[in-house]
Design an enzyme around this catalytic site. Structure first.
Site, PDB file in Angstrom:
ATOM      1  N   HIS A 342       0.928  -1.118   0.038  1.00  0.00           N
ATOM      2  CA  HIS A 342       0.404   0.545  -0.123  1.00  0.00           C
ATOM      3  C   HIS A 342       0.719   1.597   0.448  1.00  0.00           C
ATOM      4  O   HIS A 342       2.032   1.975   0.802  1.00  0.00           O
ATOM      5  CB  HIS A 342      -0.949   0.299   1.105  1.00  0.00           C
ATOM      6  CG  HIS A 342      -2.014  -1.234   0.905  1.00  0.00           C
ATOM      7  ND1 HIS A 342      -3.159  -0.648   0.206  1.00  0.00           N
ATOM      8  CD2 HIS A 342      -2.205  -2.040   1.710  1.00  0.00           C
ATOM      9  CE1 HIS A 342      -4.042  -1.224  -0.256  1.00  0.00           C
ATOM     10  NE2 HIS A 342      -4.039  -2.234   1.386  1.00  0.00           N
ATOM     11  N   CYS A 411       0.135   1.640  -5.728  1.00  0.00           N
ATOM     12  CA  CYS A 411      -0.814   2.477  -6.356  1.00  0.00           C
ATOM     13  C   CYS A 411      -0.674   3.963  -6.757  1.00  0.00           C
ATOM     14  O   CYS A 411       0.554   4.588  -5.412  1.00  0.00           O
ATOM     15  CB  CYS A 411      -2.629   2.126  -5.788  1.00  0.00           C
ATOM     16  SG  CYS A 411      -2.939   0.824  -6.236  1.00  0.00           S
ATOM     17  N   ARG A 420      -0.434   2.533 -12.063  1.00  0.00           N
ATOM     18  CA  ARG A 420      -0.057   1.714 -10.328  1.00  0.00           C
ATOM     19  C   ARG A 420       1.853   2.768 -10.712  1.00  0.00           C
ATOM     20  O   ARG A 420       2.523   3.419 -11.956  1.00  0.00           O
ATOM     21  CB  ARG A 420       1.012   0.506 -11.484  1.00  0.00           C
ATOM     22  CG  ARG A 420      -0.611  -0.442 -11.135  1.00  0.00           C
ATOM     23  CD  ARG A 420      -0.877  -0.782  -9.518  1.00  0.00           C
ATOM     24  NE  ARG A 420      -1.999  -1.338  -9.825  1.00  0.00           N
ATOM     25  CZ  ARG A 420      -3.694  -1.544  -9.712  1.00  0.00           C
ATOM     26  NH1 ARG A 420      -3.965  -0.011  -9.277  1.00  0.00           N
ATOM     27  NH2 ARG A 420      -4.818  -1.622  -9.463  1.00  0.00           N
TER      28      ARG A 420
END
Length: 443
Positions: A342, A411, A420
């Site tokens: 993340h 991300c 991405r």
């Protein structure tokens, strides 16, 4: 016509009548001069001329005749002590008016007798209680007005109020009217009643309707405002949870998992029991620790990139067969070790990997070795469907031949998952754990 005193009567002499009237206030002078009383007197003690004068004065305009006391049971004026019409001064007329009022009050029995026979009963004249002008009119014998229908006249109540009210009462205005019944309180008009009225009523109804509409609109606005405030508070709490609390929970879990791996490796003495075999780790099981010294990152690496079991727990996931994107392990002689993490929330281990420069170290620690990579290139933005970045030889990273590579994916932009961000590195050292930490972790 009114019969006056005749020669030989007690009141024929000048001043005798006035003296008799004035003597009425003294009970010691009753009976009047020239009148017999008691058993020694003549007749029954009454003077016929006196009675004629009294009844003629009582109703001079109508020419009323004296009723027969024997027939109707009425006491004669003489018995009542009523004087004849006053002809003297103001005081005499006042006393005469008072005497007439007393006589009329005593004559109620006569009026009631006539009422039983169905005859019209004249209204009784109340004693004057007003000012001087009212008493003067009462002394002159002005009768009160009767009903036009000829019904029985109601008794007039003593006038109350100011001088004008007493004057109207003395003049007998409205004597035959009955007091008006109290009007019951009217109910407040409804909107339908107001709409059926004139312009003022319609305007009032319109204002009432507008006021009601404004109140309804205000109530709805208040409810909507409260909903917005509640929703905003919930959103704020959700943002706080996502941006702060998830990091707290995920980092605590990741640190605990990294410590557990380190203790496990130290206790096993570097023997991982054949952990080099592909597929030896179950989904979600941690098997390595990632270090990025320039970003102060230390995070465990687990099998698969499943968000629920790996990424949302603050760990980095390895692309495996379970993700249908199998990549190599660090200890394999050739291949691309692909991992994901993340960038925001849930520990956000890859938040600042866009700040890595070529040459920055990336270290993977396993149960028996340290694998050091050197950052070589970066792709700031690409489609999530671009899986070529995980090829064994990632050509988009500038590589043209087989080797031992590492690929970090996350991300971008921040707080979105539209694209991405890709960072590549190439292995430059493999160091057994028995020989200690590599220089990148010692410095």
């Amino acid at each position: 016509m009114t019969a006056g005193p005749r020669e030989g009567d007690a009141y024929y002499e000048p001043g005798a009548y006035q003296a008799a009237v004035e003597a009425l206030h003294d009970p010691l002078n009753d009976p009047l001069p020239g009148q017999a009383s008691g058993p020694g007197g003549q007749g029954d003690g009454h003077d016929e001329a006196y009675d004629e004068a009294y009844y003629a004065h009582l109703a001079p305009e109508a020419g009323a005749q004296r009723p027969d006391p024997e027939t109707v049971g009425l006491r004669r004026p003489r018995d009542l002590g009523a004087p004849p019409p006053a002809t003297g001064g103001r005081a005499a007329r006042r006393r005469a008016a008072q005497a007439r009022a007393a006589a009329q009050a005593a004559a109620q029995g006569y009026d009631e007798t006539r009422e039983l026979t169905g005859e019209a009963v004249p209204a009784a004249v109340p004693p004057p209680t007003g000012g001087r002008a009212a008493r003067r009119r009462a002394a002159q014998g002005k009768p009160s007005q009767e009903r036009a229908s000829g019904a029985h006249a109601a008794e007039a109540a003593p006038p109350e109020g100011g001088r004008a009210a007493r004057r109207r009462a003395a003049q007998g205005k409205g004597g035959g009217r009955r007091p008006a019944a109290p009007t019951p309180a009217a109910a407040p008009p409804t909107a339908a009643d107001e709409l059926s009225g004139g312009r003022a009523a319609r305007r009032k109804a319109a204002k009432t309707a507008a006021r009601a509409a404004r109140q309804t609109g205000t109530a709805i606005s208040n409810v909507i405002g409260e909903l917005f405030i509640t929703t905003g508070a919930l959103l704020l709490l959700f943002v706080v949870y996502q941006l702060w609390w998830t990091n707290v929970e995920a980092r605590a879990h990741a640190n605990g998992e990294a410590d557990r791996l380190t203790e496990q490796w130290d206790d096993s003495g570097g023997d991982d029991g054949g952990s080099r075999d592909p597929g030896a780790f179950s989904a979600g099981q941690g098997f390595a620790i990632l270090y990025i010294p320039t970003l102060d990152v230390r995070v465990p690496v687990a099998e698969t990139v499943d968000p629920a079991t790996v990424l949302d727990n603050g760990m980095v996931g390895h692309y495996s067969e379970a993700d249908r994107l199998p990549t190599a392990m660090p200890w394999e002689e050739e291949g691309n070790f692909g991992i994901a993490g993340h960038r925001n929330t849930h520990g956000e281990p890859f938040r600042y990997i866009n700040q890595l420069d070529p040459g920055d170290p990336i270290v993977i620690e396993t149960a028996d070795a340290f694998y050091t990579y050197e950052m070589t290139s970066r792709l700031d933005e690409t489609s999530p469907s671009n899986t070529e970045v995980l090829d064994p030889v990632p050509e988009q990273g500038g590589f043209t031949e087989p080797g031992r590579y590492i690929t970090l994916t996350t991300c971008t932009p921040e707080f979105t998952s539209t694209y991405r961000l890709i960072v590549w590195g190439q292995m430059i050292e493999e160091r057994p754990r028995s020989e200690g930490k590599p220089d990148a972790l010692v410095d």
